[in-house]
Motif scaffolding. Structure first.
Motif, PDB file in Angstrom:
ATOM      1  N   MET A 183       0.839  -1.485  -0.253  1.00 26.65           N
ATOM      2  CA  MET A 183       0.166  -0.021   0.064  1.00 26.65           C
ATOM      3  C   MET A 183       1.023   1.278  -0.065  1.00 26.65           C
ATOM      4  SD  MET A 183      -3.144   0.960   2.696  1.00 26.65           S
ATOM      5  CE  MET A 183      -2.059   2.241   3.304  1.00 26.65           C
ATOM      6  N   GLU A 184       0.382   2.503  -0.825  1.00 28.28           N
ATOM      7  CA  GLU A 184       0.747   3.774  -0.398  1.00 28.28           C
ATOM      8  C   GLU A 184       0.406   4.344   0.766  1.00 28.28           C
ATOM      9  OE1 GLU A 184       0.939   7.434  -2.746  1.00 28.28           O
ATOM     10  OE2 GLU A 184      -0.910   6.583  -3.122  1.00 28.28           O
ATOM     11  N   ALA A 185       1.198   5.016   1.580  1.00 28.09           N
ATOM     12  CA  ALA A 185       1.507   5.623   2.738  1.00 28.09           C
ATOM     13  C   ALA A 185       0.353   6.849   2.894  1.00 28.09           C
ATOM     14  CB  ALA A 185       2.409   5.624   3.484  1.00 28.09           C
ATOM     15  N   LEU A 186      -0.528   7.331   1.968  1.00 31.21           N
ATOM     16  CA  LEU A 186      -1.151   8.379   2.148  1.00 31.21           C
ATOM     17  C   LEU A 186      -2.363   8.776   3.745  1.00 31.21           C
ATOM     18  CD1 LEU A 186      -1.854  10.699   0.269  1.00 31.21           C
ATOM     19  CD2 LEU A 186      -4.044   8.869  -1.103  1.00 31.21           C
ATOM     20  N   TRP A 187      -1.441   9.084   4.070  1.00 32.69           N
ATOM     21  CA  TRP A 187      -2.469   8.740   5.343  1.00 32.69           C
ATOM     22  C   TRP A 187      -3.478   9.562   5.893  1.00 32.69           C
ATOM     23  CZ3 TRP A 187      -1.422  13.364   9.305  1.00 32.69           C
ATOM     24  CH2 TRP A 187      -0.928  14.091   8.652  1.00 32.69           C
ATOM     25  N   THR A 188      -3.616  10.667   4.987  1.00 29.66           N
ATOM     26  CA  THR A 188      -4.971  11.609   4.953  1.00 29.66           C
ATOM     27  C   THR A 188      -5.856  10.963   4.437  1.00 29.66           C
ATOM     28  OG1 THR A 188      -3.276  13.632   4.133  1.00 29.66           O
ATOM     29  CG2 THR A 188      -5.884  13.702   3.504  1.00 29.66           C
ATOM     30  N   LEU A 189      -5.905   9.667   3.840  1.00 26.38           N
ATOM     31  CA  LEU A 189      -7.664   9.223   3.291  1.00 26.38           C
ATOM     32  C   LEU A 189      -7.866   8.231   5.111  1.00 26.38           C
ATOM     33  CD1 LEU A 189      -6.871   7.612  -0.360  1.00 26.38           C
ATOM     34  CD2 LEU A 189      -7.902  10.194   0.845  1.00 26.38           C
ATOM     35  N   PHE A 190      -6.819   7.368   5.832  1.00 19.26           N
ATOM     36  CA  PHE A 190      -7.035   7.250   6.993  1.00 19.26           C
ATOM     37  C   PHE A 190      -7.763   7.887   8.360  1.00 19.26           C
ATOM     38  CE2 PHE A 190      -4.604   4.851   3.612  1.00 19.26           C
ATOM     39  CZ  PHE A 190      -5.428   3.210   4.083  1.00 19.26           C
ATOM     40  N   LEU A 191      -7.691   9.277   8.349  1.00 19.05           N
ATOM     41  CA  LEU A 191      -8.013  10.439   9.228  1.00 19.05           C
ATOM     42  C   LEU A 191      -9.312   9.605   9.639  1.00 19.05           C
ATOM     43  CD1 LEU A 191      -5.648  13.403   8.166  1.00 19.05           C
ATOM     44  CD2 LEU A 191      -5.626  11.105   9.771  1.00 19.05           C
ATOM     45  N   PRO A 192     -10.094   9.652  10.471  1.00 22.90           N
ATOM     46  CA  PRO A 192     -11.597   9.926  10.851  1.00 22.90           C
ATOM     47  C   PRO A 192     -12.495  11.311  10.366  1.00 22.90           C
ATOM     48  CG  PRO A 192     -10.058   9.446  13.260  1.00 22.90           C
ATOM     49  CD  PRO A 192      -8.928   9.622  12.010  1.00 22.90           C
ATOM     50  N   LYS A 193     -11.621  12.384  10.160  1.00 23.93           N
ATOM     51  CA  LYS A 193     -11.627  13.445   9.302  1.00 23.93           C
ATOM     52  C   LYS A 193     -12.443  13.475   7.910  1.00 23.93           C
ATOM     53  CE  LYS A 193      -8.958  16.817   7.764  1.00 23.93           C
ATOM     54  NZ  LYS A 193      -8.131  18.284   7.606  1.00 23.93           N
ATOM     55  N   PHE A 240      -5.405  20.796   4.793  1.00 23.61           N
ATOM     56  CA  PHE A 240      -6.597  20.210   4.906  1.00 23.61           C
ATOM     57  C   PHE A 240      -6.686  18.194   4.934  1.00 23.61           C
ATOM     58  CE2 PHE A 240      -4.163  20.639   0.583  1.00 23.61           C
ATOM     59  CZ  PHE A 240      -4.668  19.093  -0.056  1.00 23.61           C
ATOM     60  N   TYR A 241      -4.525  18.369   4.354  1.00 21.45           N
ATOM     61  CA  TYR A 241      -4.253  16.593   4.403  1.00 21.45           C
ATOM     62  C   TYR A 241      -4.507  16.382   5.458  1.00 21.45           C
ATOM     63  CZ  TYR A 241      -0.391  18.940   4.353  1.00 21.45           C
ATOM     64  OH  TYR A 241       0.987  19.539   5.287  1.00 21.45           O
ATOM     65  N   LEU A 273     -11.241  22.467  -4.852  1.00 20.13           N
ATOM     66  CA  LEU A 273     -10.440  23.505  -4.683  1.00 20.13           C
ATOM     67  C   LEU A 273      -8.995  23.263  -3.639  1.00 20.13           C
ATOM     68  CD1 LEU A 273     -12.107  26.449  -5.232  1.00 20.13           C
ATOM     69  CD2 LEU A 273     -11.278  25.488  -6.352  1.00 20.13           C
ATOM     70  N   ALA A 274      -7.771  23.375  -4.069  1.00 27.04           N
ATOM     71  CA  ALA A 274      -6.904  22.381  -3.070  1.00 27.04           C
ATOM     72  C   ALA A 274      -6.220  23.451  -3.514  1.00 27.04           C
ATOM     73  CB  ALA A 274      -6.916  21.009  -2.546  1.00 27.04           C
ATOM     74  N   ASP A 275      -4.791  23.871  -2.131  1.00 31.02           N
ATOM     75  CA  ASP A 275      -3.659  24.301  -2.623  1.00 31.02           C
ATOM     76  C   ASP A 275      -2.043  23.516  -1.149  1.00 31.02           C
ATOM     77  OD1 ASP A 275      -2.888  26.894  -0.804  1.00 31.02           O
ATOM     78  OD2 ASP A 275      -4.612  26.181  -0.808  1.00 31.02           O
ATOM     79  N   MET A 276      -1.369  23.626  -1.623  1.00 31.08           N
ATOM     80  CA  MET A 276      -0.662  23.398  -0.823  1.00 31.08           C
ATOM     81  C   MET A 276       1.479  23.923  -0.799  1.00 31.08           C
ATOM     82  SD  MET A 276       1.205  19.332   0.763  1.00 31.08           S
ATOM     83  CE  MET A 276       2.084  19.270   1.946  1.00 31.08           C
ATOM     84  N   GLY A 277       1.503  25.524  -0.192  1.00 24.64           N
ATOM     85  CA  GLY A 277       2.468  26.412  -0.336  1.00 24.64           C
ATOM     86  C   GLY A 277       3.164  27.168   0.163  1.00 24.64           C
ATOM     87  N   ILE A 333       8.102  27.668  -2.776  1.00 22.09           N
ATOM     88  CA  ILE A 333       8.475  28.879  -2.921  1.00 22.09           C
ATOM     89  C   ILE A 333       8.161  30.205  -1.788  1.00 22.09           C
ATOM     90  CG2 ILE A 333      10.684  28.392  -4.667  1.00 22.09           C
ATOM     91  CD1 ILE A 333       8.050  30.250  -6.589  1.00 22.09           C
ATOM     92  N   GLY A 334       7.382  30.045  -1.469  1.00 23.23           N
ATOM     93  CA  GLY A 334       6.128  30.534   0.020  1.00 23.23           C
ATOM     94  C   GLY A 334       4.844  29.713   0.485  1.00 23.23           C
ATOM     95  N   GLU A 335       4.219  30.381   1.245  1.00 22.64           N
ATOM     96  CA  GLU A 335       3.224  29.877   2.069  1.00 22.64           C
ATOM     97  C   GLU A 335       1.965  29.874   1.409  1.00 22.64           C
ATOM     98  OE1 GLU A 335       3.693  28.180   4.957  1.00 22.64           O
ATOM     99  OE2 GLU A 335       5.846  28.997   5.034  1.00 22.64           O
ATOM    100  N   THR A 336       0.854  29.102   1.448  1.00 17.64           N
ATOM    101  CA  THR A 336      -0.374  29.647   1.082  1.00 17.64           C
ATOM    102  C   THR A 336      -1.005  28.573   1.626  1.00 17.64           C
ATOM    103  OG1 THR A 336      -0.068  27.284  -0.050  1.00 17.64           O
ATOM    104  CG2 THR A 336       0.785  29.146  -1.374  1.00 17.64           C
ATOM    105  N   PRO A 337      -2.279  28.950   2.253  1.00 15.03           N
ATOM    106  CA  PRO A 337      -3.822  28.961   2.900  1.00 15.03           C
ATOM    107  C   PRO A 337      -3.490  26.822   3.128  1.00 15.03           C
ATOM    108  CG  PRO A 337      -4.333  30.711   1.773  1.00 15.03           C
ATOM    109  CD  PRO A 337      -3.583  30.216   1.168  1.00 15.03           C
ATOM    110  N   THR A 338      -3.074  25.909   2.187  1.00 14.69           N
ATOM    111  CA  THR A 338      -3.277  24.631   2.221  1.00 14.69           C
ATOM    112  C   THR A 338      -4.296  24.689   2.588  1.00 14.69           C
ATOM    113  OG1 THR A 338      -0.981  24.746   3.197  1.00 14.69           O
ATOM    114  CG2 THR A 338      -2.077  22.861   3.086  1.00 14.69           C
ATOM    115  N   THR A 339      -5.386  25.187   2.341  1.00 17.69           N
ATOM    116  CA  THR A 339      -7.024  24.692   2.780  1.00 17.69           C
ATOM    117  C   THR A 339      -7.720  23.683   1.061  1.00 17.69           C
ATOM    118  OG1 THR A 339      -7.451  27.062   1.564  1.00 17.69           O
ATOM    119  CG2 THR A 339      -7.151  26.633   3.870  1.00 17.69           C
ATOM    120  N   GLY A 340      -8.305  23.467   1.300  1.00 19.94           N
ATOM    121  CA  GLY A 340      -9.552  22.640   0.543  1.00 19.94           C
ATOM    122  C   GLY A 340     -11.424  22.688   0.456  1.00 19.94           C
ATOM    123  N   VAL A 341     -11.380  22.218  -0.960  1.00 16.90           N
ATOM    124  CA  VAL A 341     -13.021  22.837  -1.316  1.00 16.90           C
ATOM    125  C   VAL A 341     -13.473  21.715  -1.760  1.00 16.90           C
ATOM    126  CG1 VAL A 341     -14.712  24.366  -1.638  1.00 16.90           C
ATOM    127  CG2 VAL A 341     -12.971  24.986  -0.635  1.00 16.90           C
TER     128      VAL A 341
END
Length: 344
Positions: free
Chosen positions: A134-144, A261-262, A161-165, A239-247
């Motif tokens: 398995m790939e360790a994509l831990w996000t999908l296993f969170l209670p959230k 978001f992750y 919508l999603a970003d990660m900076g 190269i820069g900080e962004t909100p790292t949110t998801g919609v």
């Protein structure tokens, strides 16, 4: 009143205990082991490094029973049940194959490889060897994300919508081309997987990028169009900080996920009619979240499974197919010495 479902995530401490071998002793290996030891009954039995000194230092820090100065020695340990591959991205394929060929179950850091061909080769070899992979994509296993999964069952998703900076100093390994640096493999895994999880496989992919000061790719803008017409607009940057949110949005409901978001944290659901509901969990980052995937893996292996239905290998392979397309569109080279693996 809008009601949210409850998370169905089992208690990680109740998962059967496996003996883990940690292949690689860097930052993510430390976070993973910390999460296991704080939140589960999993055993960190052995660690493997490229040097005996590095293995001894890490094993002493985490209380592992065995320390090996080579990856070959680690996977040969008969007391290790499963190998966690925690090396740089462009080493995932070789290290996973090493463990699989030794008959070990594997949990491989994300992304599982750096090309669709490599990912398919890992899946083929694991199937032939009869081991769990398995790939360790831990996000999908969170209670959230289990709560989100239930909400998505009743949604026709139109928009993601999603970003990660994040800003990294120039000496960080993420700027090293020889380690598959840049945002594509290290960071874009999260928004791309998030979008594909909500929309399904994209029928169209468009990407643009700009370089970091040292010439490596520094940021990416990506658009995915799903088979049902849903659209994802994604961004990642080193190269820069962004909100790292998801919609995630449909015609009558919008889910807005706090940044990052992750990771563990909260989100808000609002309806077109003006109702809203809030989900919250402690934002405990990697040390408080990486263990959920490990507990699920332990349950699956004990039950005789060879894949996860939360993150099946087909999904990991499809992610790399999308990454291949983005890399080719933007002109991001593969690291020197990395070749495409012919699928068996």
């Amino acid at each position: 009143m809008l009601q949210l479902p409850a998370a169905r995530t089992p208690d990680p401490r109740e998962a059967p205990s496996l003996r883990w071998g940690i292949l690689g002793t860097g930052w993510i290996a430390d976070k993973f082991v910390t999460a296991l030891q704080r939140n589960t009954t999993q055993q960190v039995h052995a660690v493997g490094s490229r040097s005996q000194e590095g293995a001894d230092r890490f094993a002493s820090a985490v209380g592992a029973s065995a320390a090996y100065g080579s990856y070959e020695a680690l996977v040969a340990d008969p007391d290790v049940d499963i190998i966690y591959v925690a090396t740089p991205h462009n080493h995932h394929h070789a290290n996973a194959v090493l463990a699989i060929d030794a008959g070990k179950h594997v949990l491989i850091e994300k992304p599982i490889a750096i090309s669709e061909a490599e990912a398919q080769d890992i899946a083929d070899r694991a199937a032939a060897a009869g081991v769990f992979c398995m790939e360790a994509l831990w996000t999908l296993f969170l209670p959230k994300y289990d709560v989100l999964r239930q909400l998505l069952d009743d949604m026709v998703v139109d928009t993601v919508l999603a970003d990660m900076g994040e800003y990294f100093t120039p000496d960080h390994r993420i700027f090293r081309a020889d380690l598959a640096g840049g945002p594509l493999y290290d960071m874009a895994t999260y928004p791309l997987s998030f979008a594909m999880w909500a929309l399904g496989d994209p029928e169209r992919i468009a990407a643009a990028g700009t370089p970091a000061p040292n010439g490596i790719n520094g940021q990416l803008a990506m658009q995915l169009v799903g088979a049902d017409g849903g659209v994802a607009a994604l961004h990642c940057s080193i190269i820069g900080e962004t909100p790292t949110t998801g919609v995630i949005a449909s015609a009558d409901r919008t889910i807005t996920i706090d940044g990052p978001f992750y990771q563990p944290g909260g989100f808000t659901v609002t309806t077109r009619g003006g109702e809203s509901a809030r989900y919250d969990e402690e934002p405990v980052a990697h040390e408080g979240g990486l263990h959920f995937q490990a507990a699920d893996v332990a349950r699956l292996i004990t039950a005789g499974a060879r894949e996860s239905d939360v993150r099946p290998l087909a999904h990991s392979i499809r992610l790399l197919r999308v990454m291949d397309a983005i890399r080719e569109q933007v002109g991001i080279p593969l690291p020197a010495g990395v070749r495409r693996v012919r699928c068996r």
